[in-house]
Scaffold this motif. Structure first.
Motif, PDB file in Angstrom:
ATOM      1  N   TRP A  21      -9.979   3.373  10.808  1.00 51.90           N
ATOM      2  CA  TRP A  21      -8.991   2.296  10.731  1.00 51.90           C
ATOM      3  C   TRP A  21      -8.624   1.828  12.135  1.00 51.90           C
ATOM      4  CZ3 TRP A  21      -5.986   1.302   5.990  1.00 51.90           C
ATOM      5  CH2 TRP A  21      -6.419   2.064   4.897  1.00 51.90           C
ATOM      6  N   GLY A  22      -8.316   0.534  12.250  1.00 50.90           N
ATOM      7  CA  GLY A  22      -7.751   0.030  13.485  1.00 50.90           C
ATOM      8  C   GLY A  22      -6.253   0.289  13.530  1.00 50.90           C
ATOM      9  N   GLN A  23      -5.622  -0.174  14.599  1.00 51.52           N
ATOM     10  CA  GLN A  23      -4.170  -0.005  14.774  1.00 51.52           C
ATOM     11  C   GLN A  23      -3.372  -1.091  14.064  1.00 51.52           C
ATOM     12  OE1 GLN A  23      -2.464   2.586  16.321  1.00 51.52           O
ATOM     13  NE2 GLN A  23      -4.485   3.544  16.308  1.00 51.52           N
ATOM     14  N   PHE A  83      -4.385   1.539  -4.054  1.00 48.61           N
ATOM     15  CA  PHE A  83      -3.705   2.716  -3.516  1.00 48.61           C
ATOM     16  C   PHE A  83      -2.522   3.092  -4.405  1.00 48.61           C
ATOM     17  CE2 PHE A  83      -5.631   3.133   0.669  1.00 48.61           C
ATOM     18  CZ  PHE A  83      -6.158   1.869   0.903  1.00 48.61           C
ATOM     19  N   ASP A  85      -6.224  -9.814  -6.241  1.00 41.60           N
ATOM     20  CA  ASP A  85      -5.752 -10.996  -6.957  1.00 41.60           C
ATOM     21  C   ASP A  85      -4.669 -11.733  -6.169  1.00 41.60           C
ATOM     22  OD1 ASP A  85      -5.983  -9.550 -10.324  1.00 41.60           O
ATOM     23  OD2 ASP A  85      -7.480 -10.500  -9.035  1.00 41.60           O
ATOM     24  N   GLU A  87       6.768  -0.506   3.550  1.00 42.46           N
ATOM     25  CA  GLU A  87       6.140  -0.379   2.233  1.00 42.46           C
ATOM     26  C   GLU A  87       4.824   0.406   2.307  1.00 42.46           C
ATOM     27  OE1 GLU A  87       9.341  -2.122   0.683  1.00 42.46           O
ATOM     28  OE2 GLU A  87       7.642  -1.452  -0.547  1.00 42.46           O
ATOM     29  N   GLY A  88       4.143   0.474   1.174  1.00 39.83           N
ATOM     30  CA  GLY A  88       2.888   1.202   1.092  1.00 39.83           C
ATOM     31  C   GLY A  88       1.683   0.344   1.448  1.00 39.83           C
ATOM     32  N   LEU A  89       0.516   0.916   1.225  1.00 38.69           N
ATOM     33  CA  LEU A  89      -0.738   0.250   1.549  1.00 38.69           C
ATOM     34  C   LEU A  89      -1.192  -0.645   0.396  1.00 38.69           C
ATOM     35  CD1 LEU A  89      -2.594   3.373   2.989  1.00 38.69           C
ATOM     36  CD2 LEU A  89      -1.421   1.583   4.282  1.00 38.69           C
ATOM     37  N   TRP A 149      -4.650  -2.920  -0.593  1.00 42.79           N
ATOM     38  CA  TRP A 149      -5.976  -3.413  -0.276  1.00 42.79           C
ATOM     39  C   TRP A 149      -5.992  -4.932  -0.416  1.00 42.79           C
ATOM     40  CZ3 TRP A 149      -9.470  -5.777  -3.812  1.00 42.79           C
ATOM     41  CH2 TRP A 149     -10.699  -6.104  -3.239  1.00 42.79           C
ATOM     42  N   TYR A 157      -5.331   9.888   1.860  1.00 44.06           N
ATOM     43  CA  TYR A 157      -5.065   9.531   3.243  1.00 44.06           C
ATOM     44  C   TYR A 157      -3.710  10.075   3.658  1.00 44.06           C
ATOM     45  CZ  TYR A 157      -8.779   6.132   2.443  1.00 44.06           C
ATOM     46  OH  TYR A 157      -9.988   5.539   2.119  1.00 44.06           O
ATOM     47  N   ALA A 215     -12.715  -6.928   0.905  1.00 43.48           N
ATOM     48  CA  ALA A 215     -13.834  -6.132   1.400  1.00 43.48           C
ATOM     49  C   ALA A 215     -15.084  -6.997   1.438  1.00 43.48           C
ATOM     50  CB  ALA A 215     -14.060  -4.895   0.546  1.00 43.48           C
ATOM     51  N   GLN A 245       0.023  -3.686   5.071  1.00 49.47           N
ATOM     52  CA  GLN A 245       1.203  -2.856   4.810  1.00 49.47           C
ATOM     53  C   GLN A 245       2.438  -3.647   5.199  1.00 49.47           C
ATOM     54  OE1 GLN A 245       1.330   0.946   6.952  1.00 49.47           O
ATOM     55  NE2 GLN A 245       2.277   1.880   5.148  1.00 49.47           N
ATOM     56  N   ARG A 287     -15.045   5.176   0.507  1.00 50.96           N
ATOM     57  CA  ARG A 287     -13.767   5.345   1.197  1.00 50.96           C
ATOM     58  C   ARG A 287     -13.743   4.618   2.532  1.00 50.96           C
ATOM     59  NH1 ARG A 287     -18.177   9.080   1.518  1.00 50.96           N
ATOM     60  NH2 ARG A 287     -18.116  10.207   3.511  1.00 50.96           N
ATOM     61  N   PHE A 288     -12.523   4.415   3.061  1.00 50.34           N
ATOM     62  CA  PHE A 288     -12.318   3.867   4.394  1.00 50.34           C
ATOM     63  C   PHE A 288     -12.232   5.033   5.369  1.00 50.34           C
ATOM     64  CE2 PHE A 288     -11.984  -0.395   3.167  1.00 50.34           C
ATOM     65  CZ  PHE A 288     -11.082  -0.574   2.141  1.00 50.34           C
ATOM     66  N   TYR A 295      -4.536  -4.103   8.645  1.00 52.07           N
ATOM     67  CA  TYR A 295      -5.490  -3.150   9.205  1.00 52.07           C
ATOM     68  C   TYR A 295      -6.920  -3.558   8.864  1.00 52.07           C
ATOM     69  CZ  TYR A 295      -1.657   0.297   9.674  1.00 52.07           C
ATOM     70  OH  TYR A 295      -0.502   0.969  10.014  1.00 52.07           O
ATOM     71  N   TYR A 351      -1.252   9.033   0.646  1.00 53.42           N
ATOM     72  CA  TYR A 351      -1.671   8.037  -0.334  1.00 53.42           C
ATOM     73  C   TYR A 351      -2.968   8.467  -1.001  1.00 53.42           C
ATOM     74  CZ  TYR A 351       1.486   4.787   2.104  1.00 53.42           C
ATOM     75  OH  TYR A 351       2.582   4.179   2.682  1.00 53.42           O
ATOM     76  N   VAL A 403      -6.826  -4.021   4.857  1.00 53.99           N
ATOM     77  CA  VAL A 403      -5.735  -3.411   4.102  1.00 53.99           C
ATOM     78  C   VAL A 403      -4.451  -3.806   4.805  1.00 53.99           C
ATOM     79  CG1 VAL A 403      -4.682  -1.240   3.355  1.00 53.99           C
ATOM     80  CG2 VAL A 403      -7.179  -1.473   3.379  1.00 53.99           C
ATOM     81  N   TYR A 442     -11.700   3.893  -5.379  1.00 59.86           N
ATOM     82  CA  TYR A 442     -12.670   2.879  -4.954  1.00 59.86           C
ATOM     83  C   TYR A 442     -13.745   2.720  -6.026  1.00 59.86           C
ATOM     84  CZ  TYR A 442     -14.327   7.299  -2.741  1.00 59.86           C
ATOM     85  OH  TYR A 442     -14.674   8.599  -2.469  1.00 59.86           O
TER      86      TYR A 442
END
Lengths: 121, 112
Positions: free
Chosen positions: A111-113, B103, A62, A43-45, A47, B42, A50, A39, A107-108, A95, B93, A37, B97
Motif C-alpha cells: 500500500w502507498g501512504q 472490507f 457501485d 472511518e473504515g476502508l 474498496w 489487515y 481495480a 478511507q 489480496r492487496f 490509497y 480489517y 482503496v 476478494y
C-alpha cells in the motif's frame, strides 16, 4: 522494495474533477493488478476500483461507477484514478495498492501512504 | 455484493492474553475449484496504511509474527493473536476478494 507514491489529491468543489496518480517502483509493474482503496476521516476502508495487469479489465464499486475511471501506463509504471462529478461523500484518503497477482481477485500486498481528497465548497 | 461483518467492533485484551476477532461474509468466499477462501486480514495502526497479515484465510504474510493466525472457511472466519503485545494495538480489517473486493467495518484492539 515496493514503493507506491500517490499524488494529485487536494481541495475540490462539489461537481469538480481530480486525477490521482500512483508512481510505482521496486517490482515489475506490468505483471500485477492494481487498485484504489479509500478511507473517509475516522472511518473504515472502502474498496474503490481495480485494474488488471494489462489494463484490459477494470472494476468499480457501485458508489463510484460512472464517475471514476481507473487506468494505468505500464511504460511509466503509473496508476491513475480520474474522478469526475465529485461529491462531499468522496472526501477521503485515497490509497494506491498492489494486488498480489495479475488479476483483480487477490489480496492487496503493498500500500502507498495515500493522498487526501477533500470535496467541499 | 458481499457484505463483511466483523465482531466485536472493539476489544480490550490484557498483554500476553489471546485476542480473537470474527468476520462473517454474507455469502461464501470459498471457491470450490481450488478450495481457497478468498479472505484476507489487515492491520492498520494510526497514521499508517493497512498492512497485510493473512491471506487465503490462513496463510501468514512473510514477516508477520507467528502469534497471528487465521482460520475459518465459507462464511465464518477468525483472526487470532495468541499472546497480545503492545505493538498489536491497531484496527483490524477482514477483506473478501471473491467478487470484486469489500472490507469489514474494522475492529479496534486495545490493551486492557
Amino acid at each position: 522494495e515496493v514503493q507506491l507514491l500517490e499524488s494529485g489529491g487536494g481541495l475540490v468543489q462539489p461537481g469538480g474533477s481530480l486525477r490521482l496518480s500512483c508512481a510505482a517502483s521496486g517490482f515489475h509493474f506490468s505483471d500485477y493488478a492494481m487498485g484504489w482503496v479509500r478511507q473517509a476521516p475516522g472511518e473504515g476502508l472502502e474498496w474503490v476500483s481495480a485494474i488488471s495487469d494489462s489494463g484490459g479489465s477494470t472494476y468499480y464499486a457501485d458508489s463510484v461507477k460512472g464517475r471514476f475511471t481507473i487506468s494505468r501506463d505500464n511504460s511509466k509504471t503509473t496508476l491513475f484514478l480520474q474522478m469526475n462529478s465529485l461529491r462531499a461523500e468522496d472526501t477521503a484518503l485515497y490509497y494506491c495498492a498492489k494486488v498480489a497477482a495479475p488479476w483483480w481477485n487477490d489480496r492487496f500486498d503493498s500500500w502507498g501512504q495515500g493522498t487526501l481528497v477533500t470535496v467541499s465548497s | 455484493d458481499i457484505v463483511m461483518t466483523q465482531s466485536p467492533d472493539s476489544l480490550a485484551v490484557s498483554l500476553g492474553e489471546r485476542a480473537t476477532i470474527n468476520c462473517k461474509s454474507s455469502q461464501s468466499v470459498l471457491y470450490s475449484s481450488n478450495n481457497n477462501n478468498y479472505l484476507a486480514w489487515y492491520q492498520q495502526k494510526p497514521g499508517q496504511p493497512p498492512k497485510l497479515l493473512i491471506y487465503w484465510a490462513s496463510s501468514r504474510e512473510s514477516g508477520v509474527p507467528d502469534r497471528f493466525s487465521g482460520s475459518g472457511s465459507g462464511t465464518d472466519f477468525t483472526l487470532t493473536i495468541s499472546s497480545l503485545q503492545a505493538e498489536d494495538v491497531a484496527v483490524y480489517y477482514c477483506q473478501q476478494y471473491f467478487t470484486t473486493h469489500s472490507f469489514g467495518q474494522g475492529t479496534k484492539l486495545e490493551i486492557k
